[in-house]
Design an enzyme around this catalytic site. Sequence first.
Site, mmCIF file in Angstrom:
data_model
loop_
_atom_site.group_PDB
_atom_site.id
_atom_site.type_symbol
_atom_site.label_atom_id
_atom_site.label_comp_id
_atom_site.label_asym_id
_atom_site.label_seq_id
_atom_site.Cartn_x
_atom_site.Cartn_y
_atom_site.Cartn_z
ATOM 1 N N TYR A 52 3.831 12.005 6.078
ATOM 2 C CA TYR A 52 2.525 12.606 6.656
ATOM 3 C C TYR A 52 2.708 12.312 7.441
ATOM 4 O O TYR A 52 1.569 12.012 8.603
ATOM 5 C CB TYR A 52 1.405 12.749 5.723
ATOM 6 C CG TYR A 52 1.438 13.327 4.367
ATOM 7 C CD1 TYR A 52 1.679 14.387 4.081
ATOM 8 C CD2 TYR A 52 1.218 12.640 3.535
ATOM 9 C CE1 TYR A 52 1.847 14.465 2.619
ATOM 10 C CE2 TYR A 52 1.087 12.566 1.712
ATOM 11 C CZ TYR A 52 1.523 14.035 1.835
ATOM 12 O OH TYR A 52 1.906 14.613 0.206
ATOM 13 N N HIS A 53 3.655 10.947 8.364
ATOM 14 C CA HIS A 53 3.429 11.401 9.949
ATOM 15 C C HIS A 53 3.845 12.069 10.680
ATOM 16 O O HIS A 53 4.851 12.216 11.402
ATOM 17 C CB HIS A 53 4.795 9.601 10.299
ATOM 18 C CG HIS A 53 4.069 8.608 9.072
ATOM 19 N ND1 HIS A 53 4.947 7.236 8.884
ATOM 20 C CD2 HIS A 53 2.240 8.843 8.945
ATOM 21 C CE1 HIS A 53 3.993 6.270 8.375
ATOM 22 N NE2 HIS A 53 2.867 7.184 7.592
ATOM 23 N N PHE A 54 3.461 13.216 10.984
ATOM 24 C CA PHE A 54 4.495 14.819 12.033
ATOM 25 C C PHE A 54 4.206 13.862 13.209
ATOM 26 O O PHE A 54 3.179 13.975 13.813
ATOM 27 C CB PHE A 54 3.356 15.179 11.501
ATOM 28 C CG PHE A 54 3.682 16.084 9.913
ATOM 29 C CD1 PHE A 54 4.759 15.349 9.199
ATOM 30 C CD2 PHE A 54 2.569 16.394 9.079
ATOM 31 C CE1 PHE A 54 5.021 15.825 7.733
ATOM 32 C CE2 PHE A 54 2.865 16.550 7.986
ATOM 33 C CZ PHE A 54 3.525 15.844 7.190
ATOM 34 N N ASP A 61 9.366 13.131 11.380
ATOM 35 C CA ASP A 61 8.683 12.650 10.577
ATOM 36 C C ASP A 61 9.604 11.816 9.890
ATOM 37 O O ASP A 61 10.292 11.586 9.623
ATOM 38 C CB ASP A 61 7.891 13.642 9.180
ATOM 39 C CG ASP A 61 7.568 13.178 8.225
ATOM 40 O OD1 ASP A 61 6.512 12.072 8.790
ATOM 41 O OD2 ASP A 61 7.730 14.056 7.375
ATOM 42 N N HIS A 62 8.550 11.022 8.899
ATOM 43 C CA HIS A 62 9.174 9.796 8.198
ATOM 44 C C HIS A 62 9.525 10.800 6.597
ATOM 45 O O HIS A 62 8.416 10.335 6.276
ATOM 46 C CB HIS A 62 8.533 7.755 8.028
ATOM 47 C CG HIS A 62 8.731 7.617 9.575
ATOM 48 N ND1 HIS A 62 7.307 7.554 10.053
ATOM 49 C CD2 HIS A 62 9.557 7.131 10.935
ATOM 50 C CE1 HIS A 62 7.549 6.558 11.074
ATOM 51 N NE2 HIS A 62 8.623 6.819 11.060
#
Length: 556
Positions: A473-475, A298-299
């Site tokens: 929320y970049h899972f 994630d970021h």
Amino acid sequence: MNDNECFDYVIVGGGTAGALLANRLTEDSKTTVCLLEAGPPDNHPYIHIPAGFIKILSNPSYTWPFQSEPSAGTAGRAIPATQGKTLGGSSSINGMIYNRCQRNDYDHWAQLGNAGWGYDDILPYFKRSERRLGGDDRYRGHDGELVVSDSDWRHPLCDAFIESAVSQGVPRNPDYNGPTQAGTGYTQRNINRGWRWSSARAFLRPAKGRRNLEIRTDAHVMAVICEGRRAIGVRHGRAGHPNTRNTVTARREVIVSAGAINTPKLLHVSGIGAGDMLSSLGIPVVHDLPGVGENFQDHYCVRLVMRAKGVTTINEKSRGPRLAVEVARWMMKRPSILGLSPSVSYMFWKSNEALDAPDLQAVFAPASYKAGIVGELDEFPGMTLGFYQQRPQSTGYVRARSANPFEKPLIQPNYLASETDRNVLVAGLKLGRRVLGAPPLAPYVVGEELPGPQTRADEDLLEYCRNVGSTVYHFAGTARMGPAQDPRCVVDSQLRVHGMDGLRIVDASVMPTVTSGNTCIPVLMIAEKAADMIRGRSAPAAETPDEPAQTAAARR
């Protein structure tokens, strides 16, 4: 409703990927598809008004209100890990930024043993789904369903931010989805005439009238049903209604598109994953596949907040008579804060000048939020620069907590476990301060609110990152694509689950490494390519657009 219904394909998840797949697969009138979405229809007005993301993001009726496990990298804090739970999935609640990420992301995927996933191979799939209003035909599509527009809203602080970035050596870039990502400017968005253009709006609406497509909402898939090593269907029900269960079977394939958190959890409760872990939860092992749920990436975002002067920011425009004016402007299809994405201007740049390509993505808005967390605007005029490392090295995991399909999963991202990640964030804070302190912005700055001028030493900046950083929320990565010989991998280059028949995964889970930026548009590309593979259609010819000399040199 029949207890056991049969379709050619059963798609688990009506989100970003699932909506596109449902459209593409049912273009063939002889192919039947059942699309199962755990959440309700996307009928809440806040979904469709872009600024409504602030409200819908915290609405548990339309989201999965997950949280990560505490860790040292977050100073012992749990971090929200919210995901969309409605038609369109996270594309119905996200920030609407259109970002394909860097060419090197996909070339690296191919180098890891995934033939057909290099940039030149996947560029036609990006172009297929896109309806770009303007742009270079070599890189951009104009006939797709997903509208991509330039920001039609301008603000003096955004203009000054871009000028400040340029003053620090960051080039202007008219199209960060074109030849090169590096640079600064206004963002491109999935917004059309003031409305969010989600995956559901772009792809499901045109397909809803097809007789060969059945869309079911409030249908929580509880398990993938297997006969031996073959997936033959799914069982679904509703949370709070344990006696309401239905079985849907698939003649050809079960396609799981539930996202990088729910996909591994579903596989686990279905008996697919690391055998010892499943046994410890009392789940019968169908297929011992240790990579399921591992490689979670994630970021991790950190924000700088400045108090502003001499200009009206979104903080003031969102209250009282000014808000009424903005509502009126939006209703008249004129630029308005209601039709904005949360990120208005951008900067892709390097934490270290020796790098060939950016490793930081920064987004700027003439707005600020209490405690630096998106949700409630400050009372004073403010501006925010949020940024994150694009290619984090820290990895974590997602696991089922029990055999109960309705229990929330265990999520451990291990943010900032890597020293490289820590160093890049500290360098990013310093770069952000230089840009926000540059002369073009100076007339508008009262002072720094967060992290505050007293925070100067590297160890203090790192502690700030640990204490206030959060997800964007970049899972990704929990069903990694790669060769079967690699025990970390879950699917092959056709996105078929290793060691299983009739089971495919199509979502951000399959990313071997998280993309260098927002994940929504890469997921649509994955779904476009998957649709061709599922239908047995030949891939479009690879494209190699002419590149500027400096871009080609950077790639080498």
